[in-house]
Design an enzyme around this catalytic site. Structure first.
Site, PDB file in Angstrom:
ATOM      1  N   HIS B 217     -11.806 -11.192   7.336  1.00  0.00           N
ATOM      2  CA  HIS B 217     -12.191 -11.881   6.206  1.00  0.00           C
ATOM      3  C   HIS B 217     -13.686 -12.179   6.132  1.00  0.00           C
ATOM      4  O   HIS B 217     -14.030 -12.894   5.142  1.00  0.00           O
ATOM      5  CB  HIS B 217     -11.531 -13.422   6.357  1.00  0.00           C
ATOM      6  CG  HIS B 217     -10.054 -13.306   5.933  1.00  0.00           C
ATOM      7  ND1 HIS B 217      -9.465 -13.916   5.184  1.00  0.00           N
ATOM      8  CD2 HIS B 217      -9.208 -12.223   5.841  1.00  0.00           C
ATOM      9  CE1 HIS B 217      -8.286 -13.772   4.799  1.00  0.00           C
ATOM     10  NE2 HIS B 217      -8.114 -12.557   5.322  1.00  0.00           N
ATOM     11  N   SER B 221     -11.620  -6.769   2.795  1.00  0.00           N
ATOM     12  CA  SER B 221     -10.814  -5.484   2.770  1.00  0.00           C
ATOM     13  C   SER B 221     -11.335  -4.456   2.008  1.00  0.00           C
ATOM     14  O   SER B 221     -12.235  -4.454   1.295  1.00  0.00           O
ATOM     15  CB  SER B 221      -9.423  -5.896   1.970  1.00  0.00           C
ATOM     16  OG  SER B 221      -8.746  -6.785   2.726  1.00  0.00           O
ATOM     17  N   LYS B 245       2.958  -9.256  -3.795  1.00  0.00           N
ATOM     18  CA  LYS B 245       3.237  -7.541  -3.614  1.00  0.00           C
ATOM     19  C   LYS B 245       3.325  -7.417  -2.046  1.00  0.00           C
ATOM     20  O   LYS B 245       4.360  -6.703  -1.813  1.00  0.00           O
ATOM     21  CB  LYS B 245       1.615  -6.965  -4.015  1.00  0.00           C
ATOM     22  CG  LYS B 245       1.992  -5.638  -3.858  1.00  0.00           C
ATOM     23  CD  LYS B 245       0.561  -4.894  -4.643  1.00  0.00           C
ATOM     24  CE  LYS B 245       0.907  -3.418  -4.521  1.00  0.00           C
ATOM     25  NZ  LYS B 245      -0.253  -2.751  -5.384  1.00  0.00           N
ATOM     26  N   ASP B 246       2.805  -8.193  -1.290  1.00  0.00           N
ATOM     27  CA  ASP B 246       3.222  -7.936   0.179  1.00  0.00           C
ATOM     28  C   ASP B 246       4.636  -8.589   0.520  1.00  0.00           C
ATOM     29  O   ASP B 246       5.316  -8.021   1.534  1.00  0.00           O
ATOM     30  CB  ASP B 246       2.097  -8.720   1.206  1.00  0.00           C
ATOM     31  CG  ASP B 246       0.606  -8.086   1.247  1.00  0.00           C
ATOM     32  OD1 ASP B 246       0.595  -6.826   0.617  1.00  0.00           O
ATOM     33  OD2 ASP B 246       0.129  -8.474   1.908  1.00  0.00           O
ATOM     34  N   GLU B 289      10.224   5.710  25.162  1.00  0.00           N
ATOM     35  CA  GLU B 289      10.521   5.416  23.789  1.00  0.00           C
ATOM     36  C   GLU B 289       9.918   6.315  22.718  1.00  0.00           C
ATOM     37  O   GLU B 289       8.686   6.751  23.171  1.00  0.00           O
ATOM     38  CB  GLU B 289      10.380   3.904  23.583  1.00  0.00           C
ATOM     39  CG  GLU B 289      11.184   2.794  24.054  1.00  0.00           C
ATOM     40  CD  GLU B 289      12.547   3.076  23.715  1.00  0.00           C
ATOM     41  OE1 GLU B 289      12.966   2.270  22.987  1.00  0.00           O
ATOM     42  OE2 GLU B 289      13.402   3.734  24.432  1.00  0.00           O
TER      43      GLU B 289
END
Lengths: 260, 423
Positions: B217, B221, B245-246, B289
């Site tokens: 921040h 971005s 959107k997220d 894994e």
């Protein structure tokens, strides 16, 4: 949302789905030995449920045959109500076994008939006793057997039906038996089931295949007793999420349509 | 977080009262409500939010599991079977947690790949990237320790194999392993300390995530063009555009995640997870894994001891080479911001580098395959070639190609690229 955005979104989404599939597909474990014959199991499908009658017959096979050597320590008698036995029937099954309880007020351990809340009684006091009685081999606990073996149900069924007289060139070790599906082919367990081994109350023909199929389905239920509840809840969860996704898609489109 | 100079007024008097004393509402408003964000994100930018959601799910389900779990070698396996069978919805918590680890890694690996492709690690976001790598490392440690807790065959033997790696450290190796185990074998002290750390580390991850987002921040971005926002036309407020959107992206991800939890919860689980740990009996294949497989393959790609020429004095045993390579494969990511020399940030405008990144993806897939098989024959070669390309990519291609590649010209601004997309 304009056409360009839509196209980009479709592209990204399909790429995203592709990546997930890739991630899931890549490390696919050697799930099954190729030589294991494939059986159809009705509970294996996405919405498949257990065949209750077969599971009950399977319990009879376990009780009369397998339980002589194989423990099932994570099961309680009360769990049998889930496959269709009434509480009274369960009580009667439990009462056939004697378990050690205590200490009582005098500080002594005592014997009493088992209750539905008791765990299945193990055939041996401990692993050492089990080995001593079985030529050094330890009969595995069956609570999780289907989940704990590569090939799952197919493997169990194959082992039960795979006993044969050894080929001429195979020299069996002392006390071992020949099984064409067991890794290495030499198994300590003697052929446990054969035609007519148990008599079913519902008149189902008691062939070896039938007994093996039934007990395999019982073992599948034992290792995953909440499967039906899980799938039913899954349908609701997925339906909810699909509607939610639709709502979010539209909200998102509406929000973005105001942007110039 | 620095709160903005101008005071926000809230209609709700309670909110206003709290905000005057503790400005959390101003901070939320500045950092999420109004936060200027490039307008051209694609859905790859949702994976940060998705990873955050997965972290939340892992902590919530994990705390519920901890309420029924007993960290003792004789009771761990049994306590998990107890919650699977008798605790209300214990199976749901366990399968969500178990598969959640995989989906957390899927989200984070896609998030990292997005950063790699669009150059999100470049100046001025170096610290965002570095904290991201730290989060990934912490996730790996946490996941590995969680893997131990069921005390199954795979748990016990996985721990034995991975902790034994530290015995390759010269001079202090064996002592180090004993110290890690808390004894001379993998036993109760090992399980206890792994449980304590498995509970602690997720909260450390939360703290590093906070710092990761804080640093983000400050710089703002990155975006698919890799061009910094230049005017008001290039940015939009985070809310409502990216909250919706997220959210949509997260719900779609959850559909896939939940489909696996409810209809195929064992698709990623090895049968050896359902057998109790027996220190006297090694399972035929010890496989980590899936999310560790590429690193496991790098570890096992080194098979030849390095001798002083013409002698039998071993300088660098194969095992130590593998251990060094495995740890460097992750740690070198910390230096990526300074390894990349290209004048252009986003791979969209780097015609050659794009293909190199595709090769990197293939190399990682090859390594994943190699890691799942015994290290011999074909899989070993996949491992060797994959390892070779992995290091070649980061140590040679990234610095050298950046200097010589003929790049395309990125658009002058974000809004220009959005306009172009509209036509």
């Amino acid at each position: 949302m304009n056409k360009g955005d839509c196209k980009i979104m479709k592209k990204t989404l399909s790429l995203f789905v592709f990546l997930i599939t890739l991630a899931l597909a890549l490390p696919v474990r050697a799930a099954e030995d190729e030589t294991l014959p494939h059986q159809h199991w009705q509970h294996k499908g996405i919405l498949g449920v257990y065949d209750k009658a077969a599971v009950q017959r399977g319990f009879q096979v376990y009780k009369e045959v397998c339980s002589a050597c194989h423990a099932m320590k994570f099961m309680s008698y009360r769990n049998l109500e889930k496959i269709g036995y009434t509480p009274d029937e369960v009580k009667a099954v439990a009462a056939q076994y004697t378990v050690t309880d205590g200490p009582n007020d005098e500080g002594e351990m005592f014997e009493r008939p088992a209750l539905p809340s008791d765990h299945f009684k193990s055939p041996f006091k401990n692993d050492k006793a089990a080995r001593a009685a079985n030529n050094g081999a330890l009969p595995p606990d069956m609570s999780l057997l289907v989940k704990a073996r590569d090939g799952g149900e197919d493997y169990i069924f194959s082992i039960l039906t795979g006993f044969e007289t050894p080929p001429a060139d195979v020299q069996l070790m002392a006390g071992m038996n020949y099984n064409k599906y067991f890794p290495g082919h030499q198994i300590a367990m003697a052929k446990p089931l054969s035609d007519g081994q148990v008599s079913y109350a519902d008149g189902t023909p008691n062939s070896l295949e039938q007994e093996a199929r039934d007990v395999t389905q019982f073992l599948a239920w034992v290792s995953e007793p909440h499967m039906e509840q899980r799938k039913q809840m899954g349908i609701k969860v997925i339906l909810f999420l699909l509607v939610f996704a639709g709502v979010m898609f539209n909200t998102n489109r509406k929000v973005w349509s105001k942007l110039h | 977080m620095a709160s903005a100079g101008k005071k926000v007024k809230f209609d709700n008097p309670v909110v206003q009262w709290i905000n005057d004393r503790l400005p959390i509402y101003s901070i939320l408003h500045d950092q999420y409500g109004n936060f200027p964000t490039p307008r051209n994100f694609n859905y790859f930018w949702s994976f940060g939010a998705i990873a955050m959601a997965m972290l939340g799910i892992m902590i919530v389900t994990g705390v519920f599991l901890a309420m029924s779990y007993t960290p003792h070698t004789t009771l761990a396996f049994e306590s998990i079977e107890h919650m699977m069978r008798d605790v209300n919805y214990g199976w749901l918590m366990r399968y969500t947690h178990m598969n959640g680890a995989s989906f957390f890694f899927i989200a984070v690996y896609i998030h990292i790949s997005r950063g790699l492709f669009y150059g999100s690690y470049r100046q001025p976001r170096e610290l965002v990237w570095i904290f991201g790598v730290v989060i990934m490392l912490l996730m790996m440690v946490t996941a590995f320790m969680g893997y131990t807790l069921p005390w199954s065959q795979m748990s016990g033997w996985g721990v034995t194999v991975i902790t034994s790696l530290f015995s390759a450290v010269p001079l202090i190796g064996d002592g180090l392993v004993t110290w890690l185990w808390g004894g001379f074998a993998v036993d109760n002290p090992t399980l206890n300390r792994f449980y304590a750390l498995h509970f602690l580390l997720p909260f450390v991850i939360c703290a590093v995530v906070f710092v990761h987002v804080w640093a983000l921040h400050v710089s703002g971005s990155n975006n698919p063009t890799g061009v910094e926002p230049k005017s008001e036309k290039d940015v939009i407020p985070f809310n409502p555009y990216y909250t919706t959107k997220d959210s949509f992206g997260t719900v779609v991800f959850m559909i896939i995640f939940m489909a696996v939890v409810f209809f195929a919860p064992l698709v990623l689980a090895d049968p050896a997870h359902f057998r109790q740990f027996d220190p006297m009996q090694t399972p035929p294949h010890i496989v980590p894994e899936w999310y560790f497989l590429p690193f496991y393959a790098i570890l096992r790609a080194f098979t030849i001891d390095l001798n002083i020429p013409f002698t039998h004095i071993i300088l660098l045993p194969a095992k130590l080479q593998g251990v060094i390579a495995m740890f460097s494969s992750i740690l070198l990511l910390l230096f990526l911001p300074w390894l990349d020399t290209s004048p252009v940030r986003s791979a969209v405008y780097r015609p050659v580098y794009k293909w190199c990144l595709l090769l990197l993806l293939l190399a990682v897939c090859a390594l994943t395959y190699a890691g799942s098989k015994p290290p011999e024959g074909m899989p070993l070669w996949f491992g060797i070639v994959g390892t070779f390309y992995y290091f070649l990519h980061f140590l040679v291609i990234v610095p050298v190609l950046g200097k010589y590649e003929k790049t395309l010209t990125p658009p002058a601004s974000i809004s220009e690229s959005v306009e172009a997309g509209h036509e």
